[in-house]
Design a protein around this motif. Structure first.
Motif, PDB file in Angstrom:
ATOM      1  N   SER A  81       0.937  -1.353   0.190  1.00 47.30           N
ATOM      2  CA  SER A  81       0.143   0.196   0.212  1.00 47.30           C
ATOM      3  C   SER A  81       0.916   1.677  -0.106  1.00 47.30           C
ATOM      4  O   SER A  81       0.623   2.776  -0.250  1.00 47.30           O
ATOM      5  CB  SER A  81      -0.900   0.040   1.545  1.00 47.30           C
ATOM      6  OG  SER A  81      -0.023   0.314   2.419  1.00 47.30           O
ATOM      7  N   GLY A  82       2.104   0.972   0.286  1.00 51.88           N
ATOM      8  CA  GLY A  82       3.407   2.110   0.833  1.00 51.88           C
ATOM      9  C   GLY A  82       2.926   2.691   2.217  1.00 51.88           C
ATOM     10  O   GLY A  82       4.521   3.526   2.346  1.00 51.88           O
ATOM     11  N   ALA A  83       2.836   1.810   2.747  1.00 52.53           N
ATOM     12  CA  ALA A  83       2.867   2.357   3.918  1.00 52.53           C
ATOM     13  C   ALA A  83       4.170   1.218   4.605  1.00 52.53           C
ATOM     14  O   ALA A  83       4.476   0.718   3.880  1.00 52.53           O
ATOM     15  CB  ALA A  83       1.495   2.333   5.167  1.00 52.53           C
ATOM     16  N   PHE A  84       4.559   2.034   5.742  1.00 46.51           N
ATOM     17  CA  PHE A  84       5.801   1.384   6.207  1.00 46.51           C
ATOM     18  C   PHE A  84       5.447   0.433   7.432  1.00 46.51           C
ATOM     19  O   PHE A  84       4.418   0.329   8.573  1.00 46.51           O
ATOM     20  CB  PHE A  84       6.879   1.971   6.609  1.00 46.51           C
ATOM     21  CG  PHE A  84       7.508   2.349   4.823  1.00 46.51           C
ATOM     22  CD1 PHE A  84       9.059   1.238   4.775  1.00 46.51           C
ATOM     23  CD2 PHE A  84       6.935   3.597   4.913  1.00 46.51           C
ATOM     24  CE1 PHE A  84       8.858   1.732   3.641  1.00 46.51           C
ATOM     25  CE2 PHE A  84       7.929   3.715   3.392  1.00 46.51           C
ATOM     26  CZ  PHE A  84       8.444   3.307   2.746  1.00 46.51           C
ATOM     27  N   GLN A  85       5.957  -1.128   7.838  1.00 42.74           N
ATOM     28  CA  GLN A  85       5.858  -1.127   9.571  1.00 42.74           C
ATOM     29  C   GLN A  85       7.100  -1.229   9.800  1.00 42.74           C
ATOM     30  O   GLN A  85       7.676  -1.809   9.114  1.00 42.74           O
ATOM     31  CB  GLN A  85       4.946  -2.752   9.253  1.00 42.74           C
ATOM     32  CG  GLN A  85       5.357  -3.493   8.175  1.00 42.74           C
ATOM     33  CD  GLN A  85       4.895  -5.114   8.090  1.00 42.74           C
ATOM     34  OE1 GLN A  85       4.413  -5.618   9.719  1.00 42.74           O
ATOM     35  NE2 GLN A  85       4.173  -5.721   6.975  1.00 42.74           N
ATOM     36  N   LYS A  86       7.304  -1.253  11.295  1.00 44.71           N
ATOM     37  CA  LYS A  86       8.234  -1.484  11.789  1.00 44.71           C
ATOM     38  C   LYS A  86       8.829  -2.978  12.570  1.00 44.71           C
ATOM     39  O   LYS A  86       7.712  -3.192  13.153  1.00 44.71           O
ATOM     40  CB  LYS A  86       8.736  -0.347  13.124  1.00 44.71           C
ATOM     41  CG  LYS A  86       9.000   0.797  12.537  1.00 44.71           C
ATOM     42  CD  LYS A  86       8.717   1.630  13.483  1.00 44.71           C
ATOM     43  CE  LYS A  86       8.933   2.988  13.096  1.00 44.71           C
ATOM     44  NZ  LYS A  86       9.450   4.302  14.325  1.00 44.71           N
ATOM     45  N   ILE A  87       9.373  -3.888  11.694  1.00 42.62           N
ATOM     46  CA  ILE A  87       9.510  -4.990  11.819  1.00 42.62           C
ATOM     47  C   ILE A  87      11.372  -5.403  12.755  1.00 42.62           C
ATOM     48  O   ILE A  87      12.115  -4.782  11.859  1.00 42.62           O
ATOM     49  CB  ILE A  87       9.302  -6.133  11.013  1.00 42.62           C
ATOM     50  CG1 ILE A  87       9.978  -5.312   9.991  1.00 42.62           C
ATOM     51  CG2 ILE A  87       7.335  -6.087  11.251  1.00 42.62           C
ATOM     52  CD1 ILE A  87       9.177  -6.777   8.989  1.00 42.62           C
ATOM     53  N   THR A  88      11.283  -6.630  13.008  1.00 39.46           N
ATOM     54  CA  THR A  88      12.535  -6.805  13.548  1.00 39.46           C
ATOM     55  C   THR A  88      13.460  -7.031  11.548  1.00 39.46           C
ATOM     56  O   THR A  88      13.122  -7.397  10.252  1.00 39.46           O
ATOM     57  CB  THR A  88      12.932  -7.585  14.116  1.00 39.46           C
ATOM     58  OG1 THR A  88      12.438  -9.306  13.692  1.00 39.46           O
ATOM     59  CG2 THR A  88      12.723  -7.315  15.360  1.00 39.46           C
ATOM     60  N   LEU A  89      14.959  -7.153  11.847  1.00 41.47           N
ATOM     61  CA  LEU A  89      15.441  -7.114  10.512  1.00 41.47           C
ATOM     62  C   LEU A  89      15.351  -8.556  10.048  1.00 41.47           C
ATOM     63  O   LEU A  89      15.459  -8.678   8.977  1.00 41.47           O
ATOM     64  CB  LEU A  89      17.299  -7.377  10.258  1.00 41.47           C
ATOM     65  CG  LEU A  89      17.312  -7.070   9.853  1.00 41.47           C
ATOM     66  CD1 LEU A  89      17.571  -5.992   8.441  1.00 41.47           C
ATOM     67  CD2 LEU A  89      19.501  -6.974   9.497  1.00 41.47           C
ATOM     68  N   GLY A  90      15.194  -9.310  11.087  1.00 42.64           N
ATOM     69  CA  GLY A  90      15.651 -10.765  10.830  1.00 42.64           C
ATOM     70  C   GLY A  90      14.017 -11.179  10.006  1.00 42.64           C
ATOM     71  O   GLY A  90      13.641 -12.347   9.426  1.00 42.64           O
ATOM     72  N   ASP A  91      12.766 -10.556  10.778  1.00 43.14           N
ATOM     73  CA  ASP A  91      11.603 -10.817  10.093  1.00 43.14           C
ATOM     74  C   ASP A  91      11.112 -10.161   8.642  1.00 43.14           C
ATOM     75  O   ASP A  91      10.776 -10.506   8.288  1.00 43.14           O
ATOM     76  CB  ASP A  91      10.458  -9.992  11.039  1.00 43.14           C
ATOM     77  CG  ASP A  91      10.428 -10.737  12.398  1.00 43.14           C
ATOM     78  OD1 ASP A  91      10.268 -12.052  12.075  1.00 43.14           O
ATOM     79  OD2 ASP A  91       9.431 -10.125  13.396  1.00 43.14           O
ATOM     80  N   ALA A  92      11.933  -9.580   8.418  1.00 40.94           N
ATOM     81  CA  ALA A  92      11.692  -8.000   7.414  1.00 40.94           C
ATOM     82  C   ALA A  92      12.634  -9.326   6.158  1.00 40.94           C
ATOM     83  O   ALA A  92      11.921  -9.246   4.864  1.00 40.94           O
ATOM     84  CB  ALA A  92      12.772  -7.129   6.804  1.00 40.94           C
ATOM     85  N   PHE A  93      14.310  -9.345   6.130  1.00 38.68           N
ATOM     86  CA  PHE A  93      14.360 -11.100   5.455  1.00 38.68           C
ATOM     87  C   PHE A  93      13.701 -11.885   5.065  1.00 38.68           C
ATOM     88  O   PHE A  93      13.632 -12.265   4.197  1.00 38.68           O
ATOM     89  CB  PHE A  93      16.068 -11.262   6.167  1.00 38.68           C
ATOM     90  CG  PHE A  93      16.894 -10.169   5.372  1.00 38.68           C
ATOM     91  CD1 PHE A  93      17.391 -10.849   4.576  1.00 38.68           C
ATOM     92  CD2 PHE A  93      17.491  -9.820   6.078  1.00 38.68           C
ATOM     93  CE1 PHE A  93      18.427 -10.057   3.784  1.00 38.68           C
ATOM     94  CE2 PHE A  93      17.855  -8.922   5.752  1.00 38.68           C
ATOM     95  CZ  PHE A  93      19.396  -9.416   4.240  1.00 38.68           C
ATOM     96  N   ASN A  94      13.014 -12.452   6.180  1.00 33.74           N
ATOM     97  CA  ASN A  94      11.857 -13.417   5.934  1.00 33.74           C
ATOM     98  C   ASN A  94      10.533 -13.294   5.659  1.00 33.74           C
ATOM     99  O   ASN A  94      10.431 -14.161   4.426  1.00 33.74           O
ATOM    100  CB  ASN A  94      11.810 -14.336   7.207  1.00 33.74           C
ATOM    101  CG  ASN A  94      12.385 -15.355   8.119  1.00 33.74           C
ATOM    102  OD1 ASN A  94      13.666 -15.369   7.335  1.00 33.74           O
ATOM    103  ND2 ASN A  94      12.384 -15.535   9.504  1.00 33.74           N
TER     104      ASN A  94
END
Length: 316
Positions: A81-94
């Motif tokens: 959608s263009g929004a951002f969510q703050k997550i851990t780097l590990g979760d972002a890679f997954n």
């Protein structure tokens, strides 16, 4: 994890600069979504002309870092959608890997993951058994007789693992083939590979070919080697050797017709000349064989009506 490079690739080392690695992941995800948003009429040609591959090598070491010293690193991961969510780097890679694995095939966006584990549960981005069935798994093993190193245990374990090969009959078939492939691997001193075929559901057990010469040719071309130094010149005899079922003039006529139909030079080289397909065709090199043959045919058979072909956009 290592200070390795690959011709033209953007390289990041997770243990040295995790920000660079995350930027590379975001670039791949952004490209994947851009392709998915293209009209179908444009998507196929664009994707085929510019494939993207994300390589995560030494994956187990990366996972250890992401779950230890980098476990608290927070990043901004983009939603569609263009929004951002703050997550851990590990979760972002997954999340990024799951998106590539499940959506990237028709968009020519791929991910290669090199891991030293035979346990597919270690691939956290494959969240389900059904998801694992949709990817290609490859196991390599090698016994180096000169250095007295290595074994074939990782493949023998995988063959007997119902989580890797679900069908009992398929596991039995692989067990029958394994001794022959192992003996050939030792004899030829080439690695053995067990690979799944996601399209048919069957597994393949064989010997990895020696691709070093092909890689050296790629490296030479990437580094802008002068094609004249490669000492490859097209002649009528050379065309007849590479295309025994047709003539040079027929090839040119096919090219002319496609140009008049608006087909790009790249697609002509792939479809008519069969160059750049990397399928054991003798003219598989797009640059050395395809482009030079294209020019040679125009120079020798064009009567002037297609002189503009020399100005044809080679990058399209």
């Amino acid at each position: 994890m290592k200070n390795d490079g690959f011709s033209g690739a953007k390289v990041g080392r997770l243990n040295a600069d995790s920000n660079v690695c995350y930027e590379i992941l975001l670039e791949v995800i952004t490209q994947l979504r851009k392709r998915a948003a293209l009209p179908k009429s444009e998507r196929e040609e664009y994707c085929q002309d510019s494939p993207v591959i994300l390589i995560l090598d030494d994956f187990m070491s990366q996972q250890k870092l992401l779950s230890s010293s980098l476990s608290k690193k927070i990043v901004r991961y983009p939603e569609e959608s263009g929004a951002f969510q703050k997550i851990t780097l590990g979760d972002a890679f997954n999340a990024g890997m799951a998106e590539i694995i499940f959506n990237g095939r028709e968009l020519d966006v791929a991910a290669y993951v090199g891991t030293q584990s035979s346990n597919i549960e270690d691939l956290k981005f494959l969240s389900s058994k059904g998801g694992r069935a949709g990817v290609i798994l490859m196991y390599q093993a090698f016994r180096n007789t000169k250095k007295n190193q290595g074994n074939y245990e990782i493949i023998s374990q995988a063959i007997g693992n119902q989580h890797v090969i679900a069908d009992a009959k398929e596991r039995e078939r692989m067990r029958d083939v394994f001794p022959q492939a192992k003996a050939l691997s030792v004899q030829e001193q080439r690695p053995m590979i067990l690979s799944s075929n996601a399209d048919t559901g069957e597994f393949i057990l064989g010997i990895v070919p020696d691709m070093r010469e092909e890689y050296r040719e790629y490296e030479r071309l990437y580094n802008s080697a002068d094609e004249a130094d490669i000492n490859f010149v097209w002649t009528i005899r050379k065309v007849s050797e590479f295309y025994p079922d047709t003539t040079a003039e027929t090839l040119f006529n096919d090219i002319r017709n496609l140009v008049n139909d608006g087909v790009t030079q790249r697609e002509i080289i792939r479809s008519v000349l069969k160059c750049g397909e990397n399928k054991q065709h003798p003219t598989r090199s797009y640059t050395v064989h395809g482009k030079t043959l294209f020019r040679w045919l125009v120079d020798n058979f064009d009567n002037g009506e297609l002189s503009a072909m020399q100005e044809f956009d080679e990058g399209r």
